[in-house]
Structure formats: C-alpha cells, structure tokens
Scaffold this active site. Structure first.
Site, mmCIF file in Angstrom:
data_model
loop_
_atom_site.group_PDB
_atom_site.id
_atom_site.type_symbol
_atom_site.label_atom_id
_atom_site.label_comp_id
_atom_site.label_asym_id
_atom_site.label_seq_id
_atom_site.Cartn_x
_atom_site.Cartn_y
_atom_site.Cartn_z
ATOM 1 N N PRO A 68 -28.291 -1.234 -7.925
ATOM 2 C CA PRO A 68 -29.153 -0.133 -7.450
ATOM 3 C C PRO A 68 -30.262 -0.600 -6.519
ATOM 4 C CG PRO A 68 -28.668 0.138 -9.775
ATOM 5 C CD PRO A 68 -28.119 -1.212 -9.386
ATOM 6 N N LEU A 69 -30.884 -1.749 -6.824
ATOM 7 C CA LEU A 69 -31.944 -2.270 -5.962
ATOM 8 C C LEU A 69 -31.412 -2.579 -4.573
ATOM 9 C CD1 LEU A 69 -34.735 -3.447 -5.337
ATOM 10 C CD2 LEU A 69 -33.985 -5.598 -6.399
ATOM 11 N N TYR A 77 0.858 -1.182 0.000
ATOM 12 C CA TYR A 77 0.000 0.000 0.000
ATOM 13 C C TYR A 77 0.895 1.233 0.000
ATOM 14 C CZ TYR A 77 -3.863 -3.054 1.536
ATOM 15 O OH TYR A 77 -4.809 -4.040 1.635
ATOM 16 N N GLY A 116 -19.907 -3.952 -4.962
ATOM 17 C CA GLY A 116 -20.680 -4.818 -5.826
ATOM 18 C C GLY A 116 -22.178 -4.733 -5.665
ATOM 19 N N PHE A 117 -22.695 -3.656 -5.104
ATOM 20 C CA PHE A 117 -24.134 -3.519 -4.887
ATOM 21 C C PHE A 117 -24.831 -3.056 -6.164
ATOM 22 C CE2 PHE A 117 -23.007 -4.134 -0.654
ATOM 23 C CZ PHE A 117 -24.108 -4.121 0.187
ATOM 24 N N PHE A 126 -14.331 -4.877 1.274
ATOM 25 C CA PHE A 126 -15.342 -4.222 0.440
ATOM 26 C C PHE A 126 -16.746 -4.413 1.005
ATOM 27 C CE2 PHE A 126 -12.401 -4.931 -3.448
ATOM 28 C CZ PHE A 126 -11.688 -3.788 -3.123
ATOM 29 N N PRO A 127 -17.028 -3.892 2.221
ATOM 30 C CA PRO A 127 -18.353 -4.097 2.823
ATOM 31 C C PRO A 127 -19.491 -3.467 2.024
ATOM 32 C CG PRO A 127 -17.067 -2.504 4.082
ATOM 33 C CD PRO A 127 -16.131 -3.150 3.107
ATOM 34 N N LEU A 128 -19.182 -2.541 1.098
ATOM 35 C CA LEU A 128 -20.219 -1.964 0.236
ATOM 36 C C LEU A 128 -19.915 -2.184 -1.241
ATOM 37 C CD1 LEU A 128 -21.147 1.436 1.965
ATOM 38 C CD2 LEU A 128 -22.438 -0.687 1.932
#
Length: 310
Positions: A231-232, A74, A228-229, A224-226
């Site tokens: 819109p629904l 990193y 690949g979501f 990545f807790p959010l």
C-alpha cells in the site's frame, strides 16, 4: 488512431537483439491478456470480445509497436490464433517472441512441460498457430518454481531448443523466470538474446542482473510492471503520477524505460483505451527529483518485512 500516440511510440529508442538483425522499439506489447477467463481458469479460452482483441493488435502495430510477446499456452492456442487473424501476413519489421515449457491442465493449472517431446510439440504448436515457418525468439521458461526463479539445471531442455534452432525452426533463444546461475549455464550451451523476469519499482531483486545483461548487450524484459506493490508503494506511485499528470501504469512503464537501455517493456491489455494510455508512457520523462523520491520510498519499503498475507 491518435497521431500523438503514433509519434510517441515511433520516437522511442530502439534495441537490437545481440547477434541478430532483429531491432525493436523498446515499447512492445504482451498478448497474454488477449485470452479469456472461465471461472477460476485464468488466461483460458477466447476473450469476451474477439473483435476488440483484433483491433487492439492492429492499433498497436499501426502505432509503432514491433515487438509482440506471446505463447501458445495462453488460451491455450487462443492468443496466437488471434495474432494470426489480426496481423497475418506480418509486417517485415515485426518481431514475435514466444515461450515454451508449460502446458495447461483441464483445471487451468500451469504444468511443467520440459521433455523433448513436449518442447518439440510446443515449438510446432507456436509455428502452426502463428502461421510461421520459423520463430524469431523462443524463451525457455524455467519451471522449478512456477511463480519465481528457483535454482536447478536447465541444460536438458535448453539443449532441445538449441537442436531445434540448428534445424532452422528457431532463430534466437531467450530465457524466462531464471536465476543468474541458470543464465550462465545457458550461455555455455547457446547464445542468449533476452531474459524475461518479474521486475518493477517494487520488485527489484534483479537490479544487478539488469546491469550485467546490459554490459553484455542482452535484453531484459520485465513482466508484472505493477505486481507486488505494498500500500505504501502504491500510494507513492500514485502521488508521482498525479505530479506528472499521468497514470500510475504510465509512470511504472516510463520508470522501466529510463532504468536501463536494455529494458524492453511489454504491457498487455485487451482494451484500445488502455493500449493508448500505455503507449503514451514511451514519451513520459520522469524528472530526476521524482526518480529520487520513488527510489527512496521503494528502497525504504523493501527493507521492511512484509507479511505473507499482504
């Protein structure tokens, strides 16, 4: 510091890595976002505000976080150097988990680095930049596919880490971006204490793996807790957050903590404001009816094919 945040984090259930004396609060911190950005080069160079990065780390530890996730690629080197500047000498209870098997190209790319020389050099880079004599946990990240687990033998690089463990440079070994078959292969070589894969409400390929690891007492550390979501799914998460007077990120983190007792969360941020918001997820209890609503929506959405362009 917000006293309510401190109490919330300190009251979070803890987890002890198998075959170890390393016990951590399940709400941890991921250091990747402490690095900067240079054009299209992500996680590259120093952050815009080094003082804020140092303050984030110091407040995280003061708030009860004792599990830091990092890597010397990193930056490269940047996040580990900031961690050392902010926290050295380290609190006795702090567990630092790092990862190896990649190097950064001059264009910011992530290049597999799995030879004996590269892995050995990476371990020594982590030791030097963190100011340590031994690393608590080193994750071997599979690089057959940079973005997701892909089959292939990890015996050769894992054997190198096992040898470095025998030399006293590594206490424990984990895996990242791996399949169930690779975990089984690894356990024939060296004890595995944790697995770090992508997993969240919208990305639940590892549902069975989480349960298998829980039975063996092995930590599962989702990233990545959010990520690949659809819109629904995002709308449904936002509705749940509104109902619980919380943010979508807080609900996503709380869902992970309630999902299984072996899950350790490591949300990252370069802002103290966002850090405080994330830490409050440790005390958020999602009612059974909201959990059912979320599971129903996400299971239904996952059954619908999604265009690659989405």
């Amino acid at each position: 510091m917000d006293q309510t945040v401190s109490q919330a984090v300190n009251s979070t259930s803890s987890f002890t890595f198998p075959r170890s004396s390393l016990t951590v609060n399940r709400m941890g911190y991921g250091a990747m976002q402490l690095a900067g950005r240079d054009g299209n080069k992500l996680v590259w160079g120093p952050p815009r505000d080094v003082d804020e990065a140092i303050a984030v780390l110091q407040e995280a530890i003061a708030s009860g976080v004792n599990h830091l996730d990092t890597s010397d690629f990193y930056g490269p080197h940047v996040t580990n150097q900031i961690i050392r500047k902010a926290l050295y000498p380290y609190p006795r209870e702090l567990v630092i988990v790092t990862k190896v098997s990649s190097r950064r190209g001059e264009d910011g790319s992530w290049i597999p680095a799995l030879s004996r020389e590269e892995l050995t050099g990476a371990v020594h880079d982590n030791l030097r930049n963190l100011g340590l004599d031994v690393l608590d946990v080193v994750n071997l990240r599979s690089m057959f596919n940079i973005h997701q687990p892909a089959e292939g033998s990890i015996e050769a690089p894992l054997t190198v880490l096992a040898e470095l463990q025998q030399k006293g440079l590594i206490r424990h070994i984990g895996l990242s971006n791996v399949t169930s078959a690779q975990i089984a292969e690894a356990q024939q070589i060296v004890p595995i204490v944790c697995v770090q894969n992508q997993y969240n409400l919208a990305h639940r390929v590892d549902d069975a793996l989480v349960a298998d690891l829980a039975r063996d007492g092995i930590a599962y550390v989702p990233f990545f807790p959010l990520g690949g979501f659809s819109p629904l799914q995002s709308d449904s998460l936002s509705a749940a957050a509104l109902r619980l007077h919380s943010t979508p990120m807080q609900v996503a983190l709380a869902w992970l903590l309630q999902r299984s007792p072996n899950i350790l969360v490591i949300p990252g941020t370069s802002s103290r404001i966002h850090l405080r918001e994330n830490l409050k997820a440790a005390s958020l209890q999602i009612p059974a009816e909201v959990l059912a609503d979320l599971d129903g929506v996400f299971r239904q959405a996952s059954a619908v094919p999604v265009s690659r362009h989405e």
